[in-house]
Design a protein around this motif. Structure first.
Motif: not given
Length: 329
Positions: A169-172, A162-163, A133-134, A146-147
């Protein structure tokens, strides 16, 4: 008690805050340098799932798994006077870093914890995730930000920033993204509610949360029946009371017994705090609909998962069925 809630501001972490966070989560030498192979099938899966937004990590609350209990008629103190089917999805595997990352029941920062990643050692656990989820709310741990919140299917079911995942990356990568905004998405909110309800069965060091009309549990919710249901629904702490659950049309609406689905409520809102009660419907026990399995927080026992007949012919007629409006149906 009055209802209250807290919000998580976007990207307010100061350098001092980040230093303190790093003291709790020692930096992995491989943080943001290790690439993992992601299951290629996930990228094309087109998974449709539910999500919320938010982030938090801290103390542990037990994981959620429970066995049913047979029904017997029991005396219980009820209320506080103080105030479908599961969709299966493929999952991708990732390493983690640091220690004591809390997994939450939803991606809402105020939602209860359902377990912990890397409880005793950095990188102790690997996680699997089927969507992310963003949230639009940046969270930083040292130089990593990460957001995104990942929905885990293992080793604990819930949401994790995700941190905490050891990737650059900042996302998967390759994992479907669902919308944020702090609102439930269609398809999974009933399952998430039942998962939250199950957490109190083992949250007390492997035992159920004890019943109390006066005390508040670690997650901020009262330890009575309506506080428990408020927790399962993700309402503001410390929770509304049983009358509020039945009469606030921003929370529930009346339905018929024949409409009951997993996550719906059966409520006795009459009388006083020693007669009012609310339980969470999980499933019918037979085709005749003569009994059902439910979650409840009851006096002289605490959190329970058992067979009931409240609101059915031959059962307690004071109980009426209600549907949480968050389910959207």
């Amino acid at each position: 008690m009055d209802e209250h809630s807290s919000t998580h501001p976007a990207d307010t972490t100061t350098p001092a805050d980040r230093t303190a966070l790093m003291a709790r989560h020692p930096q992995s030498p491989f943080r943001r340098t290790v690439w993992r192979t992601v299951l290629p099938a996930v990228a094309a899966a087109g998974i449709s799932v539910a999500g919320f937004t938010g982030f938090a990590h801290g103390s542990e609350v037990g994981s959620a798994t429970a066995d049913g209990h047979s029904a017997t008629a029991t005396k219980f103190s009820r209320d506080s006077s103080a105030t479908g089917s599961v969709r299966q999805a493929a999952a991708a595997d990732f390493p983690t870093w640091g220690t004591r990352w809390v997994v939450h029941a939803t991606a809402d920062a105020n939602s209860p914890a359902v377990g912990m990643i890397n409880k005793t050692a950095p990188g102790q656990d690997r996680i699997t995730a089927d969507y992310q989820v963003d949230t639009g709310r940046k969270v930083c741990e040292g130089s990593s930000c990460s957001t995104f919140m990942a929905h885990l299917t293992g080793p604990v079911s819930g949401f994790l920033s995700v941190v905490a995942v050891d990737i650059p990356q900042d996302r998967l990568p390759g994992v479907p993204v669902q919308g944020g905004g702090g609102q439930p998405q269609p398809g999974g909110s009933r399952e998430e509610m039942l998962n939250r309800a199950a957490t109190w069965l083992t949250a007390n060091n492997g035992a159920q949360v004890p019943y109390s009309q006066a005390k508040v549990w670690k997650d901020g919710y009262r330890q009575d029946c309506s506080g428990y249901v408020s927790m399962a629904l993700g309402l503001p702490t410390p929770g509304t009371n049983t009358v509020g659950l039945a009469t606030n049309r921003g929370i529930t609406r009346p339905i018929s017994v024949g409409e009951l689905k997993p996550g719906d409520l059966l409520i006795d809102a009459s009388g006083d705090n020693n007669t009012r009660h609310v339980v969470i419907f999980e499933k019918w026990n037979n085709d005749a609909h003569s009994s059902y399995t439910a979650y409840e927080q009851r006096g002289d026992h605490g959190t329970d998962h058992r067979t009931l007949t409240y609101g059915l012919p031959g059962g307690d007629a004071e109980f009426k069925p209600y549907r949480p409006v968050k389910f959207g149906d």
